[in-house]
Design a protein around this motif. Structure first.
Motif, PDB file in Angstrom:
ATOM      1  N   THR A  14      51.282  57.286  26.350  1.00  0.00           N
ATOM      2  CA  THR A  14      50.915  56.093  26.214  1.00  0.00           C
ATOM      3  C   THR A  14      50.857  54.912  27.322  1.00  0.00           C
ATOM      4  OG1 THR A  14      51.824  56.452  24.128  1.00  0.00           O
ATOM      5  CG2 THR A  14      51.584  53.822  24.530  1.00  0.00           C
ATOM      6  N   GLY A  15      51.803  55.202  28.237  1.00  0.00           N
ATOM      7  CA  GLY A  15      52.004  54.423  29.486  1.00  0.00           C
ATOM      8  C   GLY A  15      50.705  54.507  30.353  1.00  0.00           C
ATOM      9  N   LEU A  16      50.590  55.737  30.461  1.00  0.00           N
ATOM     10  CA  LEU A  16      49.245  56.267  31.425  1.00  0.00           C
ATOM     11  C   LEU A  16      48.145  55.621  30.868  1.00  0.00           C
ATOM     12  CD1 LEU A  16      50.196  59.861  32.495  1.00  0.00           C
ATOM     13  CD2 LEU A  16      50.367  57.876  33.767  1.00  0.00           C
ATOM     14  N   GLY A  17      48.034  55.728  29.706  1.00  0.00           N
ATOM     15  CA  GLY A  17      46.676  55.205  28.940  1.00  0.00           C
ATOM     16  C   GLY A  17      46.565  53.609  29.028  1.00  0.00           C
ATOM     17  N   LEU A  18      47.792  53.091  28.820  1.00  0.00           N
ATOM     18  CA  LEU A  18      47.843  51.542  28.957  1.00  0.00           C
ATOM     19  C   LEU A  18      47.479  51.270  30.376  1.00  0.00           C
ATOM     20  CD1 LEU A  18      50.944  50.803  26.812  1.00  0.00           C
ATOM     21  CD2 LEU A  18      48.667  50.377  26.253  1.00  0.00           C
ATOM     22  N   ASN A  19      47.925  51.893  31.241  1.00  0.00           N
ATOM     23  CA  ASN A  19      47.726  51.546  32.863  1.00  0.00           C
ATOM     24  C   ASN A  19      46.381  51.936  33.210  1.00  0.00           C
ATOM     25  OD1 ASN A  19      48.615  51.029  35.572  1.00  0.00           O
ATOM     26  ND2 ASN A  19      49.002  53.279  36.007  1.00  0.00           N
ATOM     27  N   ALA A  20      45.836  53.033  32.746  1.00  0.00           N
ATOM     28  CA  ALA A  20      44.419  53.154  32.808  1.00  0.00           C
ATOM     29  C   ALA A  20      43.518  52.068  32.245  1.00  0.00           C
ATOM     30  CB  ALA A  20      43.924  54.579  32.483  1.00  0.00           C
ATOM     31  N   GLN A  21      43.996  51.701  31.286  1.00  0.00           N
ATOM     32  CA  GLN A  21      43.196  50.600  30.637  1.00  0.00           C
ATOM     33  C   GLN A  21      43.383  49.297  31.461  1.00  0.00           C
ATOM     34  OE1 GLN A  21      44.285  49.620  26.414  1.00  0.00           O
ATOM     35  NE2 GLN A  21      42.707  48.286  26.172  1.00  0.00           N
ATOM     36  N   SER A  22      44.497  48.961  31.880  1.00  0.00           N
ATOM     37  CA  SER A  22      44.699  47.952  32.735  1.00  0.00           C
ATOM     38  C   SER A  22      43.948  48.021  33.988  1.00  0.00           C
ATOM     39  CB  SER A  22      46.181  47.733  33.070  1.00  0.00           C
ATOM     40  OG  SER A  22      47.037  47.669  31.909  1.00  0.00           O
ATOM     41  N   LYS A  23      43.832  48.956  34.583  1.00  0.00           N
ATOM     42  CA  LYS A  23      43.069  49.200  35.815  1.00  0.00           C
ATOM     43  C   LYS A  23      41.684  48.739  35.557  1.00  0.00           C
ATOM     44  CE  LYS A  23      46.041  52.374  38.568  1.00  0.00           C
ATOM     45  NZ  LYS A  23      46.070  53.736  38.937  1.00  0.00           N
ATOM     46  N   LYS A  24      41.168  49.357  34.417  1.00  0.00           N
ATOM     47  CA  LYS A  24      39.799  49.092  34.287  1.00  0.00           C
ATOM     48  C   LYS A  24      39.323  47.518  34.036  1.00  0.00           C
ATOM     49  CE  LYS A  24      38.699  53.578  31.620  1.00  0.00           C
ATOM     50  NZ  LYS A  24      38.318  54.182  30.753  1.00  0.00           N
ATOM     51  N   GLU A  25      40.562  46.895  33.383  1.00  0.00           N
ATOM     52  CA  GLU A  25      40.433  45.494  33.048  1.00  0.00           C
ATOM     53  C   GLU A  25      40.349  44.926  34.343  1.00  0.00           C
ATOM     54  OE1 GLU A  25      43.190  44.600  30.171  1.00  0.00           O
ATOM     55  OE2 GLU A  25      42.006  45.328  28.529  1.00  0.00           O
ATOM     56  N   LEU A  26      41.297  45.159  35.273  1.00  0.00           N
ATOM     57  CA  LEU A  26      41.493  44.649  36.431  1.00  0.00           C
ATOM     58  C   LEU A  26      40.225  44.683  37.320  1.00  0.00           C
ATOM     59  CD1 LEU A  26      45.135  45.266  37.299  1.00  0.00           C
ATOM     60  CD2 LEU A  26      44.281  43.113  36.562  1.00  0.00           C
ATOM     61  N   GLN A  27      39.663  46.009  37.294  1.00  0.00           N
ATOM     62  CA  GLN A  27      38.380  46.461  37.997  1.00  0.00           C
ATOM     63  C   GLN A  27      37.550  45.504  37.666  1.00  0.00           C
ATOM     64  OE1 GLN A  27      38.434  48.466  40.612  1.00  0.00           O
ATOM     65  NE2 GLN A  27      36.407  47.630  41.139  1.00  0.00           N
ATOM     66  N   ALA A  28      37.258  45.288  36.218  1.00  0.00           N
ATOM     67  CA  ALA A  28      36.211  44.682  35.520  1.00  0.00           C
ATOM     68  C   ALA A  28      36.288  42.925  36.024  1.00  0.00           C
ATOM     69  CB  ALA A  28      36.015  44.835  33.966  1.00  0.00           C
ATOM     70  N   GLU A  29      37.328  42.659  35.830  1.00  0.00           N
ATOM     71  CA  GLU A  29      37.740  41.297  36.442  1.00  0.00           C
ATOM     72  C   GLU A  29      37.297  40.935  37.757  1.00  0.00           C
ATOM     73  OE1 GLU A  29      41.266  37.847  36.108  1.00  0.00           O
ATOM     74  OE2 GLU A  29      41.608  39.893  35.361  1.00  0.00           O
ATOM     75  N   LEU A  30      37.774  42.084  38.548  1.00  0.00           N
ATOM     76  CA  LEU A  30      37.678  41.993  39.953  1.00  0.00           C
ATOM     77  C   LEU A  30      36.066  41.995  40.146  1.00  0.00           C
ATOM     78  CD1 LEU A  30      38.526  41.934  43.202  1.00  0.00           C
ATOM     79  CD2 LEU A  30      38.634  44.538  42.759  1.00  0.00           C
ATOM     80  N   ASN A  31      35.256  42.776  39.525  1.00  0.00           N
ATOM     81  CA  ASN A  31      33.978  42.693  39.715  1.00  0.00           C
ATOM     82  C   ASN A  31      33.390  41.499  39.453  1.00  0.00           C
ATOM     83  OD1 ASN A  31      34.016  45.493  40.743  1.00  0.00           O
ATOM     84  ND2 ASN A  31      33.681  46.254  38.656  1.00  0.00           N
ATOM     85  N   ASN A  32      33.865  41.119  38.389  1.00  0.00           N
ATOM     86  CA  ASN A  32      33.232  39.606  38.118  1.00  0.00           C
ATOM     87  C   ASN A  32      33.476  38.543  38.957  1.00  0.00           C
ATOM     88  OD1 ASN A  32      32.313  40.582  35.380  1.00  0.00           O
ATOM     89  ND2 ASN A  32      34.326  40.108  34.540  1.00  0.00           N
ATOM     90  N   LEU A  33      34.769  38.658  39.531  1.00  0.00           N
ATOM     91  CA  LEU A  33      35.180  37.632  40.437  1.00  0.00           C
ATOM     92  C   LEU A  33      34.312  37.735  41.719  1.00  0.00           C
ATOM     93  CD1 LEU A  33      39.130  37.715  40.331  1.00  0.00           C
ATOM     94  CD2 LEU A  33      37.513  35.849  39.409  1.00  0.00           C
ATOM     95  N   GLU A  34      34.063  39.059  42.230  1.00  0.00           N
ATOM     96  CA  GLU A  34      33.225  39.425  43.291  1.00  0.00           C
ATOM     97  C   GLU A  34      31.808  39.036  43.004  1.00  0.00           C
ATOM     98  OE1 GLU A  34      33.288  43.461  43.842  1.00  0.00           O
ATOM     99  OE2 GLU A  34      35.317  43.235  45.196  1.00  0.00           O
ATOM    100  N   THR A  35      31.366  39.035  41.576  1.00  0.00           N
ATOM    101  CA  THR A  35      30.048  38.397  41.186  1.00  0.00           C
ATOM    102  C   THR A  35      29.877  36.874  41.442  1.00  0.00           C
ATOM    103  OG1 THR A  35      29.647  40.495  39.834  1.00  0.00           O
ATOM    104  CG2 THR A  35      28.224  38.322  39.758  1.00  0.00           C
ATOM    105  N   GLU A  36      30.849  36.287  41.104  1.00  0.00           N
ATOM    106  CA  GLU A  36      30.942  34.924  40.910  1.00  0.00           C
ATOM    107  C   GLU A  36      31.184  34.375  42.305  1.00  0.00           C
ATOM    108  OE1 GLU A  36      34.296  33.592  38.699  1.00  0.00           O
ATOM    109  OE2 GLU A  36      33.242  34.450  36.681  1.00  0.00           O
ATOM    110  N   LEU A  37      32.007  35.104  43.126  1.00  0.00           N
ATOM    111  CA  LEU A  37      31.947  34.850  44.561  1.00  0.00           C
ATOM    112  C   LEU A  37      30.517  34.785  45.281  1.00  0.00           C
ATOM    113  CD1 LEU A  37      33.636  34.177  47.029  1.00  0.00           C
ATOM    114  CD2 LEU A  37      33.971  36.409  47.305  1.00  0.00           C
ATOM    115  N   GLN A  38      29.898  36.053  44.945  1.00  0.00           N
ATOM    116  CA  GLN A  38      28.627  36.287  45.705  1.00  0.00           C
ATOM    117  C   GLN A  38      27.573  34.985  45.069  1.00  0.00           C
ATOM    118  OE1 GLN A  38      27.997  38.505  47.704  1.00  0.00           O
ATOM    119  NE2 GLN A  38      25.735  37.599  48.071  1.00  0.00           N
ATOM    120  N   ASP A  39      27.818  34.803  43.860  1.00  0.00           N
ATOM    121  CA  ASP A  39      26.800  33.671  43.469  1.00  0.00           C
ATOM    122  C   ASP A  39      27.275  32.449  44.124  1.00  0.00           C
ATOM    123  OD1 ASP A  39      25.751  35.424  41.719  1.00  0.00           O
ATOM    124  OD2 ASP A  39      26.771  34.760  39.956  1.00  0.00           O
ATOM    125  N   ILE A  40      28.615  32.082  44.290  1.00  0.00           N
ATOM    126  CA  ILE A  40      28.912  31.034  44.939  1.00  0.00           C
ATOM    127  C   ILE A  40      28.478  30.783  46.476  1.00  0.00           C
ATOM    128  CG2 ILE A  40      30.987  29.777  45.839  1.00  0.00           C
ATOM    129  CD1 ILE A  40      32.420  30.526  43.362  1.00  0.00           C
TER     130      ILE A  40
END
Length: 257
Positions: A14-40
């Protein structure tokens, strides 16, 4: 024991699953931030580019403003020069018009005087013919009404003497009456003689005429002029004409107005 191991594995999974899910969310958020940064960054680049364009336009407008100001200054200078030249031309035109007015007045005076003199000359010519008769030798010479008489009809010694014949006084009296009735006319007495006639005789004849006109008939001395010319005709020419000296003085006086 098995239950404990199973629980532990379940927690790990369960911990590993949650950790994997957190990484994906973080990665997605990071990608969004990079996109926003690029737009900026893109927007920033566009803003900087627009700023450069605006600065270039502002510089261009400033240059155009300077050129317009310079052109306006040139136009204003030209306008002032044109106004000054127009004023000068207007002053010159006023001077020309004043000169033309004076010339017009002078020409009007001359024309009126000449017309008046012509009228007077016509009256004098008529008076000559009426007073002396149609048989009198009367001519019009350069504006002068001229009575031509031979010496023999005026002077003694068949015209070669200095004294007047008695019958000449009647003619002289008639001429004097015509002359005195026209204030603007004067008379030139031209004695035309042969060269053989002596100077003393000519002077004597002239003196006799002046005495007859002046003392006997009251013609003022300033209304008579004497002239001698050499001519075999041996005639006296009584020329009645306008007083050109008076006309000249009147003309000069009129020119001063």
């Amino acid at each position: 024991m098995k239950n404990v191991i199973f629980s532990t594995l379940l927690i790990l999974i369960t911990g590993l699953g949650l950790n994997a899910q957190s990484k994906k969310e973080l990665q997605a958020e990071l990608n969004n931030l990079e996109t926003e940064l690029q737009d900026i960054k893109t927007e920033l680049a566009e803003a900087r580019n627009n700023e450069k364009i605006s600065q270039a336009q502002a510089q261009s407008y400033q240059t155009q403003l300077v050129e317009v100001q310079a052109n306006n200054a040139t136009l204003l200078t030209n306008l002032n020069n044109f106004t000054a030249q127009s004023n000068d031309k207007l002053d010159n035109l006023s001077g020309v018009m004043e000169t033309l007015r004076k010339k017009e007045n002078e020409l009007k005076f001359i024309n009126e005087t000449l017309t008046s003199n012509d009228s007077i000359s016509l009256l004098v010519l008529t008076s000559f013919k009426q007073t002396l008769g149609e048989s009198a030798n009367i001519a019009v010479e350069k504006g002068a009404i001229t009575l031509i008489m031979p010496h023999s009809s005026l002077f003694d010694a068949q015209g070669k003497g200095p004294a007047l014949k008695p019958e000449a006084n009647d003619v002289i009296s008639k001429i004097a009456g015509i002359l005195k009735s026209n204030d603007r006319m004067i008379m030139t007495i031209e004695n035309q003689t042969e060269e053989t006639i002596s100077y003393q005789t000519v002077m004597g004849q002239s003196g006799s005429l002046i005495t007859a006109f002046g003392e006997t008939n009251g013609v003022p001395a300033d209304k008579m002029l004497l002239l001698r010319s050499t001519n075999p005709s041996n005639t006296i020419r009584f020329k009645l004409h306008p007083d050109f000296n008076t006309f000249y003085l009147q003309l000069r006086q009129n020119m001063k107005k």
